[in-house]
Design a protein around this motif. Structure first.
Motif, PDB file in Angstrom:
ATOM      1  N   ASP A   1      59.729  62.725   3.055  1.00  0.00           N
ATOM      2  CA  ASP A   1      60.985  62.968   2.333  1.00  0.00           C
ATOM      3  C   ASP A   1      62.037  61.923   2.710  1.00  0.00           C
ATOM      4  O   ASP A   1      63.229  62.119   2.501  1.00  0.00           O
ATOM      5  CB  ASP A   1      61.511  64.380   2.630  1.00  0.00           C
ATOM      6  CG  ASP A   1      61.692  64.628   4.123  1.00  0.00           C
ATOM      7  OD1 ASP A   1      61.395  63.715   4.923  1.00  0.00           O
ATOM      8  OD2 ASP A   1      62.130  65.740   4.488  1.00  0.00           O
ATOM      9  N   GLY A   2      61.594  60.842   3.282  1.00  0.00           N
ATOM     10  CA  GLY A   2      62.460  59.719   3.641  1.00  0.00           C
ATOM     11  C   GLY A   2      61.609  58.466   3.704  1.00  0.00           C
ATOM     12  O   GLY A   2      60.708  58.290   2.898  1.00  0.00           O
TER      13      GLY A   2
ATOM     14  N   THR B   1      66.552  48.138   0.234  1.00  0.00           N
ATOM     15  CA  THR B   1      67.186  49.301  -0.393  1.00  0.00           C
ATOM     16  C   THR B   1      66.557  49.584  -1.759  1.00  0.00           C
ATOM     17  O   THR B   1      66.213  50.731  -2.080  1.00  0.00           O
ATOM     18  CB  THR B   1      68.697  49.061  -0.547  1.00  0.00           C
ATOM     19  OG1 THR B   1      69.273  48.829   0.748  1.00  0.00           O
ATOM     20  CG2 THR B   1      69.376  50.264  -1.190  1.00  0.00           C
TER      21      THR B   1
ATOM     22  N   LEU C   1      64.436  52.996  -2.781  1.00  0.00           N
ATOM     23  CA  LEU C   1      64.902  53.808  -3.904  1.00  0.00           C
ATOM     24  C   LEU C   1      63.842  53.904  -5.004  1.00  0.00           C
ATOM     25  O   LEU C   1      63.784  54.900  -5.732  1.00  0.00           O
ATOM     26  CB  LEU C   1      66.200  53.221  -4.474  1.00  0.00           C
ATOM     27  CG  LEU C   1      67.418  53.269  -3.546  1.00  0.00           C
ATOM     28  CD1 LEU C   1      68.633  52.639  -4.213  1.00  0.00           C
ATOM     29  CD2 LEU C   1      67.735  54.698  -3.117  1.00  0.00           C
TER      30      LEU C   1
ATOM     31  N   LYS D   1      71.476  55.341   4.525  1.00  0.00           N
ATOM     32  CA  LYS D   1      72.092  56.660   4.716  1.00  0.00           C
ATOM     33  C   LYS D   1      73.001  57.001   3.547  1.00  0.00           C
ATOM     34  O   LYS D   1      73.067  58.155   3.096  1.00  0.00           O
ATOM     35  CB  LYS D   1      72.903  56.694   6.020  1.00  0.00           C
ATOM     36  CG  LYS D   1      72.097  57.051   7.245  1.00  0.00           C
ATOM     37  CD  LYS D   1      72.996  57.115   8.475  1.00  0.00           C
ATOM     38  CE  LYS D   1      72.203  57.422   9.729  1.00  0.00           C
ATOM     39  NZ  LYS D   1      73.071  57.411  10.933  1.00  0.00           N
ATOM     40  N   ASP D   2      73.721  56.012   3.042  1.00  0.00           N
ATOM     41  CA  ASP D   2      74.645  56.255   1.936  1.00  0.00           C
ATOM     42  C   ASP D   2      73.923  56.603   0.637  1.00  0.00           C
ATOM     43  O   ASP D   2      74.539  57.071  -0.310  1.00  0.00           O
ATOM     44  CB  ASP D   2      75.529  55.021   1.716  1.00  0.00           C
ATOM     45  CG  ASP D   2      76.807  55.079   2.541  1.00  0.00           C
ATOM     46  OD1 ASP D   2      76.976  56.059   3.293  1.00  0.00           O
ATOM     47  OD2 ASP D   2      77.622  54.148   2.444  1.00  0.00           O
ATOM     48  N   TYR D   3      72.623  56.326   0.592  1.00  0.00           N
ATOM     49  CA  TYR D   3      71.823  56.679  -0.580  1.00  0.00           C
ATOM     50  C   TYR D   3      71.046  57.979  -0.356  1.00  0.00           C
ATOM     51  O   TYR D   3      70.199  58.341  -1.165  1.00  0.00           O
ATOM     52  CB  TYR D   3      70.836  55.549  -0.905  1.00  0.00           C
ATOM     53  CG  TYR D   3      71.511  54.305  -1.443  1.00  0.00           C
ATOM     54  CD1 TYR D   3      71.755  54.142  -2.804  1.00  0.00           C
ATOM     55  CD2 TYR D   3      71.904  53.276  -0.590  1.00  0.00           C
ATOM     56  CE1 TYR D   3      72.365  53.002  -3.296  1.00  0.00           C
ATOM     57  CE2 TYR D   3      72.516  52.131  -1.069  1.00  0.00           C
ATOM     58  CZ  TYR D   3      72.744  51.996  -2.431  1.00  0.00           C
ATOM     59  OH  TYR D   3      73.351  50.858  -2.919  1.00  0.00           O
ATOM     60  N   GLY D   4      71.352  58.649   0.751  1.00  0.00           N
ATOM     61  CA  GLY D   4      70.682  59.907   1.054  1.00  0.00           C
ATOM     62  C   GLY D   4      69.266  59.741   1.543  1.00  0.00           C
ATOM     63  O   GLY D   4      68.470  60.689   1.501  1.00  0.00           O
ATOM     64  N   LYS D   5      68.930  58.554   2.060  1.00  0.00           N
ATOM     65  CA  LYS D   5      67.583  58.278   2.546  1.00  0.00           C
ATOM     66  C   LYS D   5      67.573  58.273   4.083  1.00  0.00           C
ATOM     67  O   LYS D   5      68.376  57.576   4.712  1.00  0.00           O
ATOM     68  CB  LYS D   5      67.071  56.932   2.026  1.00  0.00           C
ATOM     69  CG  LYS D   5      66.935  56.876   0.506  1.00  0.00           C
ATOM     70  CD  LYS D   5      65.844  57.820   0.014  1.00  0.00           C
ATOM     71  CE  LYS D   5      65.651  57.730  -1.492  1.00  0.00           C
ATOM     72  NZ  LYS D   5      64.584  58.644  -1.969  1.00  0.00           N
ATOM     73  N   THR D   6      66.651  59.056   4.655  1.00  0.00           N
ATOM     74  CA  THR D   6      66.587  59.224   6.101  1.00  0.00           C
ATOM     75  C   THR D   6      65.438  58.413   6.696  1.00  0.00           C
ATOM     76  O   THR D   6      64.331  58.414   6.165  1.00  0.00           O
ATOM     77  CB  THR D   6      66.367  60.705   6.453  1.00  0.00           C
ATOM     78  OG1 THR D   6      67.439  61.470   5.890  1.00  0.00           O
ATOM     79  CG2 THR D   6      66.304  60.916   7.956  1.00  0.00           C
TER      80      THR D   6
END
Length: 635
Positions: free
Chosen positions: A21-22, A236, A240, A270-275
């Motif tokens: 999930d990341g 990035t 994505l 992190k700003d894209y909601g990716k962990t």
């Protein structure tokens, strides 16, 4: 989700990647060393970094492979297998990753199948993830590695090498992925190897998306370089679009031509909601804090040109080749020619030769050809043996189009069509007699070699023997920190050196006294941790008063037509194909010279009998040095 470790099965690792999930991170320490420090980062530094890198929770640590195996023995005096053993002790949970050049393994030209399989089996005892590529994206060149990695229960990570241009479409790359899967099966990780840091973020995102659309269950690992300063954007876009693993490195050592900083990747995504799964950011920071002070000692190996190079999108040189090419230009006195070579000739050569992928050994072929074209003043007037092999299809078929006929004529002469017809295509390389090579190595080092020594020797014979003899005479040098190992100017008699090894243990070395013997030998006494050692040095040989004067290129050509074959450039002898008394005819190969990782066969211009062989394998030669003398047959 928690981190992936080396204790998990291949099935479990792939299952975790498919459910992620990341995204995961690979620390590409080897690529950073090769691209920004000419592969000189010492084991001492990697061992200092090991505890915090282990705690950081990376998917893998890329720590061996590529050119590093060669440079380990050639420049750093460390056994590549011992390096892996010591790092494994310090990093029991982190998977180790290698970069393998397929049929070229960790060298620069094709090896026999039995050598490939033997090498993979030995390295697979330490290496968990095998990133394998071929500079022509020719899948059969990687197949033996794929098979042995699977047999060893390790993770196959085949690559599609990426470049730009009208031929490099999503359709082409998706089809290439299908070719790979037909050989490996579905249980792999696919690497997009963007070795030059080419394309825009949008282009990389589109490619990842196209592959995921075709193969949604296939984990994708994006690898790129930060040469133009834009790889954070490409990473990035890749994540994505569905990439599950990305490459970066420790920020204290990142520079211009290698991977970007790990922490910047984490902060951006992190700003894209990716962990970043399993990552301990404090350990990431701690690694750079631990090794930061070491960087100053590697400064002599950083590139001669500082700063990002957005012009990589024009010349396409990968990170590792970028640093080495600048070093060669500096040593060769043609640094001022680099703008012409990089921005005019190299792109031109690349298009003329088929617009394939500029990565080892292809990057060396393109680079040396462009340099020769500029410095010699005649385009394709001095073609290397490796370029000839490329034109003959020895590395695999051209993926898009064949070079124009005039290039073949320049390389092979007016009979080029006949030569192409008779000699073209991939050669079947006969298996090597490994047991005979074992006996030869035993004779050269005076004892029975280990399996690991034999593997190293089979890839780099002369340099391996030199290294084994060095260790026999001087011991293991990996404990030395870069402040001592790379210190310039030598050491003075009476000097005392105090340093700590990677475990924090303090050592003291007292240099001297010196004693001259009656035979002219010099004894140097060292006190190492209060234990005396004596090293004996033979007197330096005086220069030969009858040394060969420098001669011109035209004179070298004229002498060859009289049977007196001389070196036309500086290099090392990597093959001697004739012996005294042997009959030769025009075109017969007599010697092979190597320079800048490229091999050039030297052929006879005459028919006759060999009366003198003046060189041996491993010997360094300068332009004009005698190679072979042939007594010309009377007509």
């Amino acid at each position: 989700m928690t981190r992936i470790t080396k204790h998990m099965s291949t099935t479990d690792v792939l299952d975790a990647l498919r459910k992620a999930d990341g995204y995961y991170i690979t620390n590409t320490a080897r690529d950073m060393s090769q691209s920004d420090y000419k592969n000189r980062i010492l084991l001492h530094t990697d061992l200092l970094a090991a505890p915090s890198r282990e705690a950081a929770g990376y998917f893998s640590l890329e720590i061996t492979g590529g050119a590093s195996v060669h440079v380990d023995i050639l420049r750093k005096q460390v056994d590549p297998f011992l390096k892996l053993e010591l790092l494994r002790e310090a990093m029991p949970d982190t998977m180790f990753q290698t970069l393998c050049r397929g049929v070229n393994l960790f060298g620069y030209r094709p090896y026999p199948q039995n050598v490939i399989r033997f090498t993979v089996r030995e390295f697979a005892k330490y290496v968990d993830v095998w990133r394998t590529f071929d500079f022509m994206n020719h899948v059969p060149n990687m197949q033996a590695v794929f098979e042995e990695v699977a047999k060893a229960g390790k993770i196959n990570e085949p690559c599609i090498c990426f470049s730009t241009g009208p031929e490099h479409t999503n359709e082409f790359y998706v089809k290439k992925v299908r070719e790979i899967l037909d050989v490996t099966g579905e249980d792999i990780i696919l690497c997009i190897k963007n070795h030059g840091g080419l394309g825009t973020p949008k282009r990389i995102g589109e490619l990842v998306d196209a592959i995921k659309q075709a193969y949604p269950e296939l984990p994708i690992h994006y690898h790129g370089h930060n040469t133009d300063g834009n790889d954070i954007g490409r990473i990035t876009a890749a994540v994505l679009a569905g990439a599950t693993i990305v490459d970066a490195s420790d920020h204290a050592f990142t520079g211009f031509y290698g991977p970007p900083p790990i922490l910047t990747v984490i902060q951006t995504l992190k700003d894209y909601g990716k962990t970043a799964i399993g990552i301990d950011e404090e350990a990431v920071i701690e690694t750079s804090d631990v090794i930061r002070d070491e960087r100053q000692y590697y400064a002599p190996f950083e590139a001669q040109i500082k700063g990002f190079l957005p012009t990589v999108q024009i010349h396409k040189l990968p990170g590792g080749a970028m640093g080495s090419s600048l070093e060669q230009a500096s040593k060769g006195g043609f640094l001022d020619k680099m703008p012409d070579i990089l921005h005019k000739e190299l792109p031109r050569v690349q298009i003329e030769l088929g617009n394939w992928w500029s990565v080892t050994p292809g990057s060396q072929i393109l680079w040396t050809t462009a340099v020769s074209n500029v410095l010699e003043g005649e385009r394709y007037g001095n073609v290397s043996g490796d370029l000839k092999n490329l034109l003959l299809g020895k590395y695999g078929p051209f993926p898009f189009y064949r070079p124009d006929d005039w290039i073949y004529e320049k390389a092979f002469g007016p009979d080029w069509k006949k030569i192409l017809e008779e000699e073209g295509g991939i050669d079947e390389i006969e298996d090597m007699d490994i047991e005979q090579e074992r006996k030869t190595l035993a004779e050269r080092i005076g004892k029975e070699p280990t399996e690991q020594q034999l593997v190293t020797y089979l890839q780099h014979p002369n340099d391996a023997v030199d290294f084994f003899n060095f260790e026999e005479n001087f011991g293991k040098a990996y404990v030395l920190p870069p402040s001592i190992f790379f210190r310039e100017g030598g050491f003075q008699l009476g000097e005392t050196l105090v340093f700590r090894d990677h475990n924090g243990q303090e050592h003291i070395v007292e240099i001297g006294p010196e004693q001259q013997t009656e035979s002219g030998e010099t004894n140097i006494y060292l006190n190492v941790d209060h234990h005396q050692r004596v090293f004996i040095f033979e007197p330096e040989k005086q220069g030969n008063t009858e040394s060969t004067p420098k001669i011109s290129k035209d004179e070298i050509v004229a002498l060859a037509k009289m049977g007196d074959i001389r070196a036309s450039f500086a290099g090392n002898v990597c093959g001697v194909n004739v012996e005294e008394g042997q009959e030769v005819k025009p075109g017969d190969q007599v010697v092979v010279l190597e320079a800048m990782k490229m091999q050039t066969p030297i052929v006879s211009e005459v028919a006759g009998k060999v009366v003198a062989v003046s060189v041996k394998v491993g010997q360094a030669v300068q332009p004009g040095d005698k190679l072979v003398k042939i007594e010309v047959e009377e007509e």
